[in-house]
Design an enzyme around this catalytic site. Structure first.
Site, PDB file in Angstrom:
ATOM      1  N   SER A 178     -15.371 -37.216  -0.461  1.00  0.00           N
ATOM      2  CA  SER A 178     -15.227 -36.328  -1.624  1.00  0.00           C
ATOM      3  C   SER A 178     -15.209 -37.047  -2.961  1.00  0.00           C
ATOM      4  O   SER A 178     -15.170 -36.388  -4.004  1.00  0.00           O
ATOM      5  CB  SER A 178     -13.957 -35.483  -1.489  1.00  0.00           C
ATOM      6  OG  SER A 178     -14.197 -34.343  -0.708  1.00  0.00           O
TER       7      SER A 178
ATOM      8  N   LYS B 217     -17.670 -35.946  -5.605  1.00  0.00           N
ATOM      9  CA  LYS B 217     -17.393 -34.868  -6.555  1.00  0.00           C
ATOM     10  C   LYS B 217     -17.219 -35.416  -7.977  1.00  0.00           C
ATOM     11  O   LYS B 217     -17.438 -34.695  -8.962  1.00  0.00           O
ATOM     12  CB  LYS B 217     -16.146 -34.089  -6.132  1.00  0.00           C
ATOM     13  CG  LYS B 217     -16.308 -33.286  -4.847  1.00  0.00           C
ATOM     14  CD  LYS B 217     -15.021 -32.521  -4.516  1.00  0.00           C
ATOM     15  CE  LYS B 217     -15.197 -31.573  -3.329  1.00  0.00           C
ATOM     16  NZ  LYS B 217     -15.188 -32.261  -2.042  1.00  0.00           N
TER      17      LYS B 217
ATOM     18  N   SER C  41     -10.270 -30.568  -4.471  1.00  0.00           N
ATOM     19  CA  SER C  41     -11.411 -30.916  -3.619  1.00  0.00           C
ATOM     20  C   SER C  41     -12.107 -29.690  -3.042  1.00  0.00           C
ATOM     21  O   SER C  41     -12.428 -29.633  -1.853  1.00  0.00           O
ATOM     22  CB  SER C  41     -10.958 -31.853  -2.483  1.00  0.00           C
ATOM     23  OG  SER C  41     -12.007 -32.699  -2.100  1.00  0.00           O
TER      24      SER C  41
END
Length: 540
Positions: free
Chosen positions: A113, A116, A357
């Site tokens: 993640s 991101k 997230s």
């Protein structure tokens, strides 16, 4: 007469002597140990020669790491649990531009993640922090007469990553407030801002019935999920109460769940989709003391589902429809605008992406970066992200961007590339404040709320976590008052799942060291294992 020492005492004496702690007494003990050894060993020809030639057992001194930032980070990374993995670390002091630490900075790894961070940086750079997504409602030209709209109403999505039922309800309530009571047709959904409703790239690698694996669509509502709510009956053996939200016709609930004694939840859900009908079968038991529970699951057809939700809220507001089922189609070129909903600004939306997230929002934002004028594609959006990175000076060697959320085995990027990007974004006044504000505050909120919560550096690190099986990443900024922060990226791949706690402890310790260095505080020497681990909240 003095008794000779036993063998265990000899061993301890030899260890103490080797480190200079026993002085003269060690000589006597060592001599005594030799006598004991000779006394207990059976004699044989040449024994004395063999005894003289035998090499002493090697004594390995513990590694002592210097009390410098580099030395202490080396100490953290020396944990044996990390030895089998691939590690990439890059640290840059934004106050001076100096590289403070490097460990395989050019090794492209799966960032989970942490990707991101790339998605949201590109969005701020390409769209601006004030950008809002618009969802519009139309009717045919000259179709409104009095309290009736003749024909259909058209819902056109703009890729809003945060549109929810309440937003559509507000649009419907506005129509009712304007005196509209009847629509002779039904709802038509226009999702043409995106090329199609689809799973984002890489999401097909693993079949999971999970809300974080929802499909993408230009006209999406409730993160393209629905909710199953369950509460126990009044007593054991009673049927459990269950419902689906929003309660639309194509979501059918079969409730076979029972109430049990105690507080445990042993529920299971099976979902089948046939002829556009999603049947949700709830089985198992829920304890009488368990309280109300909520579960989310992905929808199968985002555009059609959004149309159903609009039809539902129109009826809630007393507006009758001539056709119950929504259709898919384009807004006529001469249609009249009936209402519009604007999202929160992008600067606010990206907080859910980086602090919590949210995979769905990351993929929506990514696809919306594709050039306007044609239906957006993920491929086109990723081209624009790469162009943005090129423009701010991030080298693309070894980099592979496949999706915007980091789910599964889709992306590759190095710690050095992250550090370069974090530096460039922080140095761009137009977006730096909003970008840093979107990151989780360690020890305070988001996926890092339980990390460094007992440290005096709590609140001085803002970062994004990244977690997949065997992959643990943390990238962001460590700061102190009255100075520019330190940008860092820590990427671990190929670890055992059993070592997740060790990996997070290492992240925490390095982040704390950087915050101490930024504040000019002493770098406290302690074992990485003694640092509170705090579990990440990544839903990946």
């Amino acid at each position: 007469m003095m008794s000779p020492p036993d063998l265990r005492s000899c061993s301890r004496a030899a260890f103490g002597w080797a480190f200079g702690s026993w002085g003269r007494r060690a000589s006597w003990w060592l001599a005594s140990c030799a006598l004991v050894s000779l006394a207990v060993a059976p004699w044989s020809p040449g024994a004395w020669a063999r005894q003289a030639l035998a090499a002493p057992a090697p004594i390995t001194a513990p590694v002592v790491f210097p009390a410098t930032l580099e030395g202490q980070i080396d100490a953290v990374l020396s944990d044996p649990a990390l030895a089998a993995g691939q590690l990439g670390v890059a640290v840059v002091d934004l106050a001076t531009g100096e590289s403070l630490y490097k460990r395989n900075p050019d090794l492209a790894l799966n960032p989970a993640s942490n990707v991101k961070l790339v998605t949201t940086a590109a969005a701020l750079g390409l769209l601006g922090p004030a950008h809002r997504y618009s969802t519009r409602l139309y009717h045919d030209r000259e179709a409104l007469a009095g309290a009736t709209i003749t024909g259909d109403v058209y819902l056109r999505g703009g890729g809003d990553p945060a549109l929810v039922t309440e937003d559509l309800w507000a649009m419907a309530a506005d129509l009712r407030a304007r005196g509209i009571q009847k629509i002779t047709g039904g709802v038509v959904v226009d999702g043409s801002r995106f090329d199609r409703d689809e799973l984002p790239p890489g999401f097909d690698q693993k079949e999971e019935l999970a809300a974080y694996r929802a499909p993408s669509g230009a006209t999406s509502v409730n993160f393209n999920t629905f909710e199953v709510r369950v509460r126990p009956g009044a007593a054991a053996d009673n049927a459990a109460f269950a419902s689906i939200l929003p309660p639309v016709a194509t979501l059918v609930l079969v409730n076979e769940a029972k109430t049990s004694a105690g507080e445990r939840d042993r529920l299971s859900v099976a979902i089948e989709v046939e002829k556009k009908i999603t049947t949700v079968t709830l089985r198992g038991t829920i304890g009488v003391g368990a309280g109300s529970q909520s579960y989310r699951y992905p929808v199968s057809e985002p555009s059609r589902h959004a149309g159903e939700v609009l039809a539902y809220v129109l009826k809630q507001n007393g507006i009758r429809l001539g056709r119950a089922k929504p259709k898919l189609g384009a807004v006529p070129t001469d249609a009249t605008l009936l209402g519009v909903h604007h999202s929160e600004p992008l600067s606010v939306l990206i907080r859910s992406v980086n602090k919590h997230s949210n995979n769905f929002m990351a993929e929506q934002i990514l696809k919306g970066l594709a050039s306007p004028g044609a239906p957006a594609t993920f491929a086109g959006a990723l081209v624009r992200v790469q162009e943005f990175l090129d423009e701010i000076g991030v080298a693309n060697e070894g980099m592979r961007l496949g999706n915007g959320s980091g789910l599964y085995d889709t992306n590759r990027i190095s710690a050095g590339q992250f550090a370069t990007m974090l530096t460039a974004v922080h140095n761009d006044y137009r977006m730096s404040a909003d970008y840093v504000a979107s990151l989780a505050i360690m020890g305070v909120d988001g996926t890092t709320r339980s990390r460094l919560e007992h440290s005096d550096r709590r609140g001085f690190v803002r970062a994004k976590t990244g977690t997949l099986d065997g992959i643990y990443c943390l990238s962001g900024y460590a700061g102190a008052p009255n100075r520019a922060p330190i940008a860092f990226s820590i990427l671990f791949n190929g670890l055992r799942k059993a070592d997740a706690g060790t990996a997070r402890a290492a992240h925490n310790r390095i982040a704390e060291l950087l915050a101490r260095h930024a504040a000019g505080q002493p770098l406290v020497i302690e074992s990485p294992a003694s640092t509170a681990t705090g579990e990440s909240g990544d839903a990946e």
